[in-house]
Scaffold this motif. Structure first.
Motif, PDB file in Angstrom:
ATOM      1  N   LEU A   1       0.830  -1.206   0.000  1.00 27.55           N
ATOM      2  CA  LEU A   1       0.000   0.000   0.000  1.00 27.55           C
ATOM      3  C   LEU A   1       0.865   1.257   0.000  1.00 27.55           C
ATOM      4  N   GLU A   2       1.967   1.226   0.722  1.00 27.06           N
ATOM      5  CA  GLU A   2       2.899   2.361   0.707  1.00 27.06           C
ATOM      6  C   GLU A   2       3.448   2.572  -0.698  1.00 27.06           C
TER       7      GLU A   2
ATOM      8  N   ARG B   1     -16.515   6.698   7.912  1.00 30.98           N
ATOM      9  CA  ARG B   1     -16.309   7.974   8.607  1.00 30.98           C
ATOM     10  C   ARG B   1     -15.039   8.681   8.146  1.00 30.98           C
ATOM     11  N   ALA B   2     -14.074   7.895   7.674  1.00 31.80           N
ATOM     12  CA  ALA B   2     -12.808   8.460   7.198  1.00 31.80           C
ATOM     13  C   ALA B   2     -12.862   8.788   5.699  1.00 31.80           C
TER      14      ALA B   2
ATOM     15  N   ILE C   1      -2.417   5.104   5.714  1.00 32.20           N
ATOM     16  CA  ILE C   1      -2.130   5.039   4.270  1.00 32.20           C
ATOM     17  C   ILE C   1      -3.415   5.119   3.464  1.00 32.20           C
ATOM     18  N   LEU C   2      -4.453   4.446   3.927  1.00 31.36           N
ATOM     19  CA  LEU C   2      -5.727   4.441   3.214  1.00 31.36           C
ATOM     20  C   LEU C   2      -6.316   5.846   3.110  1.00 31.36           C
ATOM     21  N   ARG C   3      -6.181   6.623   4.158  1.00 27.62           N
ATOM     22  CA  ARG C   3      -6.683   8.005   4.121  1.00 27.62           C
ATOM     23  C   ARG C   3      -5.975   8.811   3.040  1.00 27.62           C
ATOM     24  N   GLU C   4      -4.668   8.674   2.950  1.00 27.02           N
ATOM     25  CA  GLU C   4      -3.910   9.416   1.939  1.00 27.02           C
ATOM     26  C   GLU C   4      -4.285   8.973   0.539  1.00 27.02           C
ATOM     27  N   LEU C   5      -4.441   7.681   0.338  1.00 27.98           N
ATOM     28  CA  LEU C   5      -4.856   7.176  -0.970  1.00 27.98           C
ATOM     29  C   LEU C   5      -6.243   7.696  -1.335  1.00 27.98           C
TER      30      LEU C   5
ATOM     31  N   ALA D   1     -10.353  -7.470   9.928  1.00 32.54           N
ATOM     32  CA  ALA D   1     -10.330  -6.117  10.475  1.00 32.54           C
ATOM     33  C   ALA D   1      -8.915  -5.591  10.672  1.00 32.54           C
ATOM     34  N   LEU D   2      -7.895  -6.405  10.419  1.00 29.71           N
ATOM     35  CA  LEU D   2      -6.515  -5.938  10.492  1.00 29.71           C
ATOM     36  C   LEU D   2      -6.287  -4.763   9.561  1.00 29.71           C
ATOM     37  N   LEU D   3      -7.118  -4.633   8.562  1.00 29.24           N
ATOM     38  CA  LEU D   3      -7.060  -3.492   7.649  1.00 29.24           C
ATOM     39  C   LEU D   3      -7.059  -2.159   8.400  1.00 29.24           C
TER      40      LEU D   3
END
Length: 357
Positions: free
Chosen positions: A153-154, A224-225, A178-182, A170-172
Motif C-alpha cells: 500500500l505504501e 467515517r474516514a 495510508i488508506l486516508r492518503e490514498l 479487520a486488520l485493515l
C-alpha cells in the motif's frame, strides 16, 4: 462425531488428494489407533510459512465475470480457512492439497514490493486498478507480522496508483493512515466480505476470520474516514445464510457501505469433497438438504464453471436471491454511488516522485 475427530480452528477437516500427484496416501486404521493409544497427534496442525520468489507479481485476470482486470496476491494459501473458498484449488498447482494444506502451508512472496515497483516503473505499464486479494486474503493472520500488504500500500501511494482491496479481516484498520492518503486522490476502494450477521455461522464457515462485530465496525470506521467501502455477501449458501440478505443489507447500509454484491456458492474441483465432508460433520441434520439445493442451482451439479451462470446460478432459488438483492439495493442503496478509481496521476509519478517537467 466426537470432539476428538474434529480439527479445531480449521475449516477443512481432511487433506484431499492432489489431482496432479501420481501417488496418494491415506492414514491406516492401525496407525490411527496407535496415535490414539499413545496420545500422539496424527498430523501437525501448525501453520507453516514457505518463501517463494516469483518473477512477476501482477496478474492479468481473463475471466469475464470476476469484475477485475488485474490482481495481486502477496500470499498463496489462506489461514482464514473458509470452507467454501474457490482459491483452495489453486494450492494444487504448488503441489499441496486444497484441504488442510491450503490453511496450514502459506506461501509468502517476499519480493512482492520489489516486483510491484518494477511494474510501475515500466514504460509499457498504463495505470489500471490492481486488486489486492484477487485469490487469497492479503490481510490473513500472518500479515500482522510480515506487513507485506502494508508495504504494498505504501508503494501504491508512492507511485499514485489506484488499488482495490478485498478482505474479511479487520486488520485493515492498522493501515488507516495510508488508506486516508490514498482516498484523498480517489486511489483506493475497499470491499469487505460479510457472509452473515450470525457469529455462530461465521465461526463454522470462516474459523480464523475477524468477527462479524469487528467487520461491521471496520465498515463504519472506513466510511467515517471517507474511504469508500463496499460489501460482498459471498457466497450465498442455501439453508445457511440465504435468509439474511435483507437484514444484512440494512445493517451495512446504516454503517456506511456504498454497495452490496453477492455470489452463490459453487463447489468446483476438490472443494466439493472438502465441503461435503465438512457439512456432514458440522451440520449432519441438514447436510443433504444443503447439498441438494446447491445442485439445483447449478444444473444438478455441485460444481459450475460456466461463464455467465457460475457466479449467480440458475433456477428458482437463484432467481429468488437475485430478486432479493434487487429489492435490497433499491431500498438501502438507491441514494449511494460507488466511486471510480483515479488512473490519471500515476504517469506523473513513474519514478516514485512528481515529475516537474
Amino acid at each position: 462425531m466426537s470432539k476428538n475427530e474434529f480439527i479445531k480452528g480449521r475449516g477443512a477437516q481432511l487433506n484431499v488428494s492432489n489431482k496432479f500427484e501420481a501417488q496418494q496416501h491415506e492414514f491406516r486404521d492401525d496407525f490411527l489407533n496407535y496415535c490414539a493409544a499413545e496420545g500422539d497427534e496424527v498430523q501437525n496442525n501448525n501453520t507453516v510459512l514457505i518463501d517463494t520468489f516469483s518473477k512477476t507479481i501482477v496478474n492479468k485476470v481473463t475471466s469475464p465475470d470476476v469484475g477485475m482486470e488485474y490482481s495481486l496476491n502477496p500470499y498463496q494459501g489462506c489461514e482464514h480457512g473458509c470452507i467454501y473458498c474457490y482459491a483452495r484449488n489453486s494450492h494444487e498447482y504448488w503441489g499441496y492439497s486444497a484441504g488442510l494444506d491450503f490453511e496450514r502451508k502459506i506461501l509468502v512472496k517476499r519480493k512482492a514490493v520489489e516486483l510491484l515497483e518494477k511494474k510501475f516503473r515500466s514504460r509499457k505499464w498504463e495505470a489500471k486498478p490492481i486488486i489486492l486479494s484477487g485469490n487469497t486474503d492479503c490481510y490473513q493472520p500472518i500479515e500482522k507480522k510480515l506487513k507485506i500488504t502494508r508495504q504494498l500500500l505504501e508503494t501504491f501511494l508512492k507511485y499514485k496508483h489506484p488499488v482495490g482491496i478485498i478482505t474479511k479481516n479487520a486488520l485493515l484498520q492498522r493501515d488507516m493512515d495510508i488508506l486516508r492518503e490514498l482516498a484523498e486522490d480517489d486511489l483506493v476502494s475497499v470491499t469487505l466480505s460479510v457472509t452473515s450477521l450470525s457469529e455462530e455461522t461465521r465461526r463454522i464457515l470462516e474459523p480464523r476470520t475477524a468477527s462479524i462485530k469487528k467487520r461491521l465496525e471496520t465498515i463504519e470506521i472506513l466510511s467515517r474516514a471517507n474511504i469508500p467501502v463496499n460489501v460482498m455477501m459471498a457466497p450465498i449458501i442455501p439453508a445457511i445464510n440465504s435468509h439474511e440478505i435483507m437484514p444484512l443489507a440494512k445493517e451495512i447500509s446504516e454503517r456506511g457501505a456504498l454497495s452490496l454484491g453477492y455470489t452463490i456458492v459453487r463447489l468446483n474441483g476438490a472443494i466439493a469433497e472438502i465441503f461435503t465432508d465438512w457439512i456432514k460433520k458440522t451440520m449432519p441434520d441438514r447436510a443433504d438438504k444443503v447439498l441438494n439445493q446447491i445442485k439445483n442451482i447449478h444444473g444438478g451439479n455441485l460444481n459450475d464453471s460456466r461463464f455467465g451462470t457460475r457466479m449467480k446460478g440458475e433456477g428458482e432459488f437463484a432467481s429468488q436471491v437475485a430478486q432479493q438483492f434487487k429489492l435490497a439495493r433499491k431500498k438501502y442503496f438507491s441514494d449511494k454511488e460507488r466511486i471510480k478509481l483515479n488512473c490519471k496521476l500515476h504517469e506523473s509519478f513513474k519514478d516514485g516522485q512528481m515529475k516537474l517537467f
